[in-house]
Design a protein around this motif. Structure first.
Motif, PDB file in Angstrom:
ATOM      1  N   ALA A 297      -0.518   4.315   4.372  1.00  0.00           N
ATOM      2  CA  ALA A 297      -1.207   3.388   3.477  1.00  0.00           C
ATOM      3  C   ALA A 297      -1.491   4.051   2.132  1.00  0.00           C
ATOM      4  O   ALA A 297      -1.271   3.461   1.074  1.00  0.00           O
ATOM      5  CB  ALA A 297      -2.500   2.909   4.123  1.00  0.00           C
ATOM      6  N   ASN A 300       1.548   4.349   0.020  1.00  0.00           N
ATOM      7  CA  ASN A 300       2.093   3.098  -0.484  1.00  0.00           C
ATOM      8  C   ASN A 300       1.109   2.281  -1.309  1.00  0.00           C
ATOM      9  O   ASN A 300       1.359   1.105  -1.560  1.00  0.00           O
ATOM     10  CB  ASN A 300       2.576   2.232   0.681  1.00  0.00           C
ATOM     11  CG  ASN A 300       3.811   2.811   1.312  1.00  0.00           C
ATOM     12  OD1 ASN A 300       4.753   3.161   0.620  1.00  0.00           O
ATOM     13  ND2 ASN A 300       3.790   2.961   2.615  1.00  0.00           N
ATOM     14  N   ASN A 301       0.001   2.921  -1.711  1.00  0.00           N
ATOM     15  CA  ASN A 301      -1.011   2.171  -2.457  1.00  0.00           C
ATOM     16  C   ASN A 301      -1.470   0.917  -1.713  1.00  0.00           C
ATOM     17  O   ASN A 301      -1.765  -0.095  -2.327  1.00  0.00           O
ATOM     18  CB  ASN A 301      -0.470   1.723  -3.824  1.00  0.00           C
ATOM     19  CG  ASN A 301      -0.808   2.711  -4.888  1.00  0.00           C
ATOM     20  OD1 ASN A 301      -0.918   3.892  -4.599  1.00  0.00           O
ATOM     21  ND2 ASN A 301      -0.980   2.235  -6.110  1.00  0.00           N
ATOM     22  N   ASP A 302      -1.458   1.006  -0.388  1.00  0.00           N
ATOM     23  CA  ASP A 302      -1.851  -0.153   0.419  1.00  0.00           C
ATOM     24  C   ASP A 302      -3.368  -0.116   0.517  1.00  0.00           C
ATOM     25  O   ASP A 302      -3.943   0.313   1.502  1.00  0.00           O
ATOM     26  CB  ASP A 302      -1.197  -0.018   1.804  1.00  0.00           C
ATOM     27  CG  ASP A 302      -1.325  -1.274   2.618  1.00  0.00           C
ATOM     28  OD1 ASP A 302      -2.075  -2.179   2.194  1.00  0.00           O
ATOM     29  OD2 ASP A 302      -0.690  -1.344   3.683  1.00  0.00           O
TER      30      ASP A 302
ATOM     31  N   ARG B  93       8.220   3.823   7.639  1.00  0.00           N
ATOM     32  CA  ARG B  93       8.105   2.808   8.662  1.00  0.00           C
ATOM     33  C   ARG B  93       8.650   1.462   8.152  1.00  0.00           C
ATOM     34  O   ARG B  93       8.822   1.256   6.960  1.00  0.00           O
ATOM     35  CB  ARG B  93       6.659   2.665   9.105  1.00  0.00           C
ATOM     36  CG  ARG B  93       5.761   2.051   8.060  1.00  0.00           C
ATOM     37  CD  ARG B  93       4.348   1.966   8.570  1.00  0.00           C
ATOM     38  NE  ARG B  93       3.474   1.516   7.509  1.00  0.00           N
ATOM     39  CZ  ARG B  93       2.158   1.623   7.557  1.00  0.00           C
ATOM     40  NH1 ARG B  93       1.583   2.188   8.575  1.00  0.00           N
ATOM     41  NH2 ARG B  93       1.428   1.179   6.564  1.00  0.00           N
ATOM     42  N   GLY B 457       3.301   6.009  -7.266  1.00  0.00           N
ATOM     43  CA  GLY B 457       2.494   4.879  -7.720  1.00  0.00           C
ATOM     44  C   GLY B 457       2.137   4.999  -9.197  1.00  0.00           C
ATOM     45  O   GLY B 457       2.223   4.040  -9.961  1.00  0.00           O
TER      46      GLY B 457
END
Lengths: 343, 581
Positions: A297, A300-302, B93, B457
């Motif tokens: 997370a 992935n910048n989740d 994933r 990011g």
């Protein structure tokens, strides 16, 4: 002040620290560079798509408002949607938490059954060979990083000796024969009546659990040793010896019980910190738990998932601390008294 | 002990040297173990407890009736009937398997096997009929009419019809995520028409030559099954468009069905028995893709025979170690992914073409290729050389510090005048080494380089403004659909600006109009000329250092054959290609 009042005050304090944690984590996850909507939509997303998703997620609002929205959701158990798995974060957490809890519970078990007896042996043989040997082991286990030990275990037990599997929770061949009831595989394999899968699950958990427990074993061993030595020289122990009680009874019943208090404190803290330490171990062993969910997370910048995982670990941490306090109060009336006086 | 020996040992029940895993891990031993326990009862118990979710899939058995049952029979018979399984690893994933949303390499890997698009790229990137038997294009080049092949069925057993294709396009455009902008820019959902049960037509808003190529990313879903499993949502009577269902389940007609999906750990596929297409002889009955993020594990599993194929992202050291093992080979395959140093052409001092040109001649490409990315191929301009429309006349700068210094001197710069920032992905060894080499090379010609590692990011965020974009940005970019358009439009067209793909901020009208013209040119030869011109026009402005074209490596167990590269993301992991020798 009564003991229960003390506990209520502790609970209130816990709530305040959790709110503080949520503000810090929430703000950090929102101000981190990288637009989560863009990350979620992938390489070729157009600006309009990014804007649309950002608006849908409320990212256009000021952060305090976003926070209020989030807290409102939290009250009804809604942690938002994971940008990556596209599922409710709460669903994901409920799905992945058991794998992590199972791992740290087995680690904890190993810590206790290995750490405490070794500590007792060391104390019995103070400055003897066993004491020095365990000291060396403790020194090694505390100072070498867990992930390094994890990889060494893989190389030794998986690669060279080929005794144990080094990835995942269960061989893929068992998947369809085991139903998910609790999420704890060691339990579910039994509930499914699949003994072969149960054995396979144990084979999978041993290495990661051992790698995760080593640092704790070292600490517990040393703490047990030193508190045993402290207690051993107390008058009442001398007296028991003087009464002619067998030495094993003196050691394991009377001495260990009193020496156990510092160990219990450490165990409580350990259990909570294992949640954090599990991050690297889970990655090394491809263990499908909450920690590896959290790491992905972050990468992935989740951000909903990041906040969800961090809050879960925060809640676990303070709850366990609280529980340890309660337990200590029960085990040792002197501590309860001190708690009451302190408030 | 070699890999083969180990595998043999494993199957010998009762051997003293066998591991716990060997004892219970393989089918034969497991049967013996169960027999020893008098397990008729146990097996029965296992069978009837399948009411909930099972450990090879998340909500498999609960969510879909037909699918789940199918899956369970498939897999439980899997281990025992001598069926073959390909076990490969992946490094990230599978977030979702929804065909309207998947974008990264693992997601598309799953999609190409679970679903069928209308057309499919061959090894050269040419489009072949797939679910579409053939197609016609109208005289104005705006209407594409596809005839579906007969006999194709979804995993549910429903036939694939024109209505399903129409529904899939509508779903793709309505949800408006994933790669839908590729179609959404030129197609409205009202213009997808069902002509008859096997004929469907797409009428574009304007002529758009890459249209067919982008169709490889339109995966056809089973309308009936999706609607049956739709939940409440934003899309009227279509509810959530089956989003929560397709997030964990498949409704495709592809060669493999989803057999299990444990996001963090693995995804597994089983062969769809009624697939319309053909499989290679010896094709795998099952494929399991495990998520493994660290190299030692891949090494161990490959060596002990528990993994048949590695991901493409292992370290050089791991490939070397694996190649040295008996019974394992490492294959290196040229790709169409280029490694670029993208230069911000709108921010001083790199807005000066002379500075960019000097950099281009001051960089040591050979060392970069041979020492840092061994096995990679030379780049020549923005388009990888393997594309049919590659312009072979492009001058690719070579390492010539003398010339670079001269260019700077001619442009009036003195040593130390110029300082630039070089940004790359933090903790990525290859890019860090590239940065250091660049720093050293630039030092020789009097340019200061500040290295500025960032998270991915952050890099994507920096790219959204000219001011924020650093001078030099290290980026890999490869086509997601088999057309040169994907290379030019996303990186160099002004409309596609402000993303990590276009960190050059080129905004050159001539380039824009050449790309647009190519898009609206149907004649292949005329288009090739336009592409040749656009390559030249781009290369002459030095918006990038074209460092190398990537070769990707996989380690394979010796008996795994058939891997076939296709120049479109993840279409090279099409499982029917693979077979066991």
């Amino acid at each position: 002040m009564k003991y229960w009042q003390y506990l209520v005050r502790r609970l209130a304090g816990i709530l305040v620290s959790l709110i503080g944690l949520s503000i810090i984590i929430f703000t950090t996850s929102r101000v981190l560079p990288g637009n989560p909507a863009r990350m979620a939509l992938g390489a070729l997303a157009s600006e309009e798509q990014v804007q649309a998703l950002a608006a849908e997620m409320g990212l256009n609002k000021p952060i305090p408002l976003q926070y209020l929205d989030y807290m409102r959701g939290l009250l009804v158990g809604d942690l938002g949607t994971s940008l990556e798995t596209k599922r409710a974060v709460s669903t994901d957490i409920v799905y992945y938490l058991p794998a992590t809890l199972e791992l740290i519970t087995v680690s904890m078990f190993l810590t206790i059954v290995i750490g405490i007896p070794l500590g007792v042996i060391a104390a019995q043989n103070k400055d003897g060979f066993a004491d020095n040997a365990t000291r060396l082991v403790a020194f090694f286990s505390v100072s070498v990083p867990g992930f390094f030990i994890a990889i060494m275990f893989q190389l030794i037990f998986g690669y060279l000796l080929e005794w144990l599997p080094i990835t995942g929770r269960l061989g893929s061949e068992f998947g369809s024969g085991v139903s998910r009831f609790t999420g704890f595989l060691l339990v579910d394999t039994l509930l499914s009546g699949n003994l072969a899968a149960h054995v396979d699950a144990w084979a999978h958990i041993i290495l990661p659990a051992l790698a995760l427990s080593l640092a704790g074993i070292g600490q517990v061993m040393r703490i047990t040793r030193s508190s045993m030595i402290d207690v051993k020289d107390q008058d009442y122990v001398e007296a028991e010896r003087g009464f002619g009680l067998p030495s094993w009874l003196v050691t394991y019943k009377y001495t260990l019980k009193n020496a156990f208090i510092p160990t219990l404190t450490i165990l409580g803290l350990l259990y909570a910190s294992l949640l954090g330490n599990a991050f690297l171990i889970e990655l090394v062993y491809s263990w499908p738990g909450l920690a590896s969910y959290g790491v992905t997370a972050v990468l992935n910048n989740d951000f909903n998932a990041v906040v969800g995982v961090t809050m879960t670990i925060g809640v676990a941490f303070v709850s366990i601390n609280f529980l340890v306090d309660v337990l200590l109060g029960r085990v040792d009336p002197r501590i309860r008294l001190a708690m009451e006086e302190a408030t | 002990m070699s890999r083969k020996d180990i595998t043999q040992t494993r199957s010998q029940v009762g051997s003293k040297s066998e591991s716990i895993r060997a004892r219970f891990g393989d089918a034969a031993s497991r049967r013996n173990f169960l027999k020893a326990l008098g397990t008729a009862g146990i097996a029965g118990l296992a069978g009837c407890s399948g009411g909930g979710e099972s450990y090879n899939g998340e909500e498999q058995t609960t969510a879909s009736g037909g699918d789940g049952e199918n899956t369970e029979t498939e897999t439980s018979s899997g281990g025992d009937s001598g069926s073959s399984t390909l076990r490969m690893s992946a490094t990230q994933r599978f977030g979702t398997v929804d065909p309207a949303k998947g974008t990264d390499y693992t997601q598309v890997l799953a999609l190409v096997n679970l679903y069928d698009p209308l057309v499919f790229p061959d090894t050269e990137g040419n489009l072949q009929g797939h679910l579409a038997e053939d197609w016609t294009v109208s005289d104005d080049n705006q209407t594409y009419t596809f005839t579906l092949r007969e006999g194709a069925t979804f995993h549910s057993g429903n036939p694939v019809t024109a209505e399903d294709v129409q529904f899939s396009a509508e779903r793709f455009l309505d949800i408006n995520q994933g790669y839908s902008s590729l179609l959404g820019n030129v197609l409205s959902k009202e213009n997808v028409t069902v002509e008859d049960e096997r004929t469907v037509s797409f009428t574009l808003d304007r002529v758009h030559s890459p249209f067919l190529a982008t169709l490889v990313l339109l995966f056809v879903v089973d309308k009936q099954q999706v609607l049956d499993n739709a939940e409440d949502g934003d899309f009227g009577d279509r509810g959530d468009y089956g989003q929560s269902f397709l997030n964990d389940n498949d409704a495709g007609s592809g060669p493999y069905e989803l057999a299990g999906f444990e996001r963090q750990a693995q995804i597994s596929f089983s062969r769809y028995a009624d697939y319309w297409g053909s499989f290679k002889d010896g094709a795998y009955d099952n494929v399991v893709v495990q998520i493994i993020t660290n190299d030692p594990t891949v090494r161990s599993l490959m060596k002990t025979g528990e993994l048949d194929m590695s991901s493409q992202y292992q370290s050089e050291e791991t490939y070397e170690a694996l190649a040295a093992e008996d019974d394992i080979r490492v294959e290196s395959v040229p790709t169409v992914t280029t490694f670029y140093f993208k230069i911000n052409t709108q921010k001083a001092p790199t807005d000066d073409p002379a500075v960019r040109e000097a950099m281009a001649y001051g960089f040591d490409y050979e060392t970069a290729r041979n020492e840092i990315a061994p096995g990679s191929l030379p780049a020549q301009g923005p388009l990888p050389t393997s594309f049919g429309v590659h312009n072979d006349d492009i001058v690719q700068p070579t390492y010539d510090p003398e010339k670079a210094r001269q260019i700077l001197a001619d442009a009036g710069y003195e040593e130390g005048d110029i300082t630039v920032q070089n940004t790359y992905v933090k903790d990525y060894g290859l890019e860090e080494k590239m940065g250091l080499l660049f720093q050293q090379n630039m030092d020789e010609i009097g340019i200061n380089v500040e290295l500025n590692p960032q998270t991915w990011g952050t890099m994507t965020e920096l790219a959204t403004s000219v001011e924020g974009t650093p001078h030099i940005n290290q980026v890999f970019y490869g086509p997601v659909y088999p057309s040169p358009d994907t290379v030019f439009y996303n990186q160099y067209h002004s409309e596609a600006a402000s993303t990590w793909m276009s960190m050059e901020h080129l905004e050159d009208e001539n380039v824009d109009s050449l790309i647009d013209e190519a898009r609206s040119t149907v004649d292949a030869d005329a288009r090739a000329e336009l592409y040749a011109e656009v390559q030249e026009r781009i290369a002459n402005q030095y918006p990038d250092l074209f460092i190398f074209v990537q070769s990707k490596k996989h380690a394979f167990a010796d008996d795994v054959k058939g891997y076939t590269f296709r120049p479109s993301m993840s279409f090279d992991y099409w499982f029917p290609d693979f077979y066991q020798e």
